[in-house]
Design a protein around this motif. Structure first.
Motif, short mmCIF file in Angstrom:
data_model
loop_
_atom_site.label_atom_id
_atom_site.label_comp_id
_atom_site.label_asym_id
_atom_site.label_seq_id
_atom_site.Cartn_x
_atom_site.Cartn_y
_atom_site.Cartn_z
N GLN A 1 0.82 -1.18 0.00
CA GLN A 1 0.00 0.00 0.00
C GLN A 1 0.87 1.25 0.00
O GLN A 1 2.06 1.17 0.26
N LEU A 2 0.25 2.37 -0.34
CA LEU A 2 0.95 3.64 -0.34
C LEU A 2 0.39 4.51 0.78
O LEU A 2 -0.82 4.57 0.98
N GLN A 3 1.26 5.18 1.48
CA GLN A 3 0.83 6.04 2.58
C GLN A 3 1.46 7.41 2.44
O GLN A 3 2.69 7.56 2.52
N ALA A 4 0.62 8.41 2.26
CA ALA A 4 1.11 9.78 2.19
C ALA A 4 1.17 10.37 3.59
O ALA A 4 0.32 10.08 4.44
N SER A 5 2.17 11.20 3.82
CA SER A 5 2.33 11.85 5.11
C SER A 5 3.03 13.19 4.91
O SER A 5 3.51 13.49 3.81
N GLY A 6 3.08 13.96 5.98
CA GLY A 6 3.78 15.23 5.93
C GLY A 6 2.89 16.45 5.87
O GLY A 6 3.38 17.58 5.90
N GLY A 7 1.60 16.23 5.75
CA GLY A 7 0.69 17.36 5.72
C GLY A 7 0.60 18.04 7.07
O GLY A 7 1.10 17.54 8.07
N GLY A 8 -0.01 19.20 7.08
CA GLY A 8 -0.16 19.93 8.32
C GLY A 8 -0.67 21.33 8.08
O GLY A 8 -1.08 21.66 6.96
N LEU A 9 -0.63 22.13 9.13
CA LEU A 9 -1.09 23.52 9.06
C LEU A 9 0.11 24.45 8.97
O LEU A 9 1.00 24.40 9.85
N VAL A 10 0.15 25.25 7.94
CA VAL A 10 1.24 26.21 7.75
C VAL A 10 0.65 27.56 7.33
O VAL A 10 -0.54 27.64 7.02
N GLN A 11 1.51 28.55 7.31
CA GLN A 11 1.08 29.87 6.86
C GLN A 11 1.46 30.06 5.40
O GLN A 11 2.36 29.41 4.88
N ALA A 12 0.76 30.97 4.76
CA ALA A 12 1.07 31.30 3.37
C ALA A 12 2.54 31.68 3.24
O ALA A 12 3.06 32.43 4.07
N GLY A 13 3.18 31.14 2.22
CA GLY A 13 4.60 31.40 2.00
C GLY A 13 5.52 30.35 2.58
O GLY A 13 6.71 30.30 2.25
N ASP A 14 4.99 29.52 3.47
CA ASP A 14 5.79 28.46 4.09
C ASP A 14 5.99 27.29 3.14
O ASP A 14 5.43 27.25 2.03
N SER A 15 6.77 26.32 3.60
CA SER A 15 7.06 25.12 2.83
C SER A 15 6.66 23.87 3.60
O SER A 15 6.62 23.88 4.84
N LEU A 16 6.37 22.82 2.86
CA LEU A 16 6.12 21.50 3.42
C LEU A 16 6.68 20.47 2.47
O LEU A 16 6.75 20.71 1.25
N ARG A 17 7.07 19.34 3.01
CA ARG A 17 7.48 18.23 2.16
C ARG A 17 6.58 17.03 2.47
O ARG A 17 6.57 16.54 3.59
#
Length: 120
Positions: A1-17
């Motif tokens: 199976q595939l599992q996505a992770s790394g999401g969250g709450l950030v502010q505009a202009g921020d980064s996430l992976r």
């Protein structure tokens, strides 16, 4: 199976992976992709990467801000998201398939999504 992770709450202009880790299967030699879906809307293409990583495609809305990459040794695909905007607030899904396509159809496997919320 595939599992996505790394999401969250950030502010505009921020980064996430975001990460998409495969278990019980391999990502090696498969096309991998990221899609996203807002409530009540169709799932839309974000980015894909071919089996050996030398070809990538992006939706116009994320081009120049997002980067898809893969590490087959870790059995994982990534989506680096920079300069995030409030309109990027949706659930992100990873997919595995054989063809290079931007369509939401034709993928062999889908992972469970991860929610990204970007506040203004």
């Amino acid at each position: 199976q595939l599992q996505a992770s790394g999401g969250g709450l950030v502010q505009a202009g921020d980064s996430l992976r975001l990460s998409c880790a495969a278990s019980g299967r391999t990502v090696s030699r498969y096309t991998m992709a990221w899609f996203r879906q807002a409530p009540g809307k169709e799932r839309e293409f974000v980015a894909n990467i071919n089996w050996n990583g030398d070809s990538t495609n992006y939706a116009d809305s994320v081009k120049g801000r997002f980067t898809i990459s893969r590490n087959d040794a870790k059995n994982t695909v990534y989506l680096q998201m920079n300069s995030l905007k409030p309109e990027d607030t949706v659930v992100y899904y990873c997919a595995q398939g054989r063809a290079i396509t931007t369509s939401r159809h034709g993928w062999d496997y889908w992972g469970k999504g991860t929610l990204v919320t970007v506040s203004s």
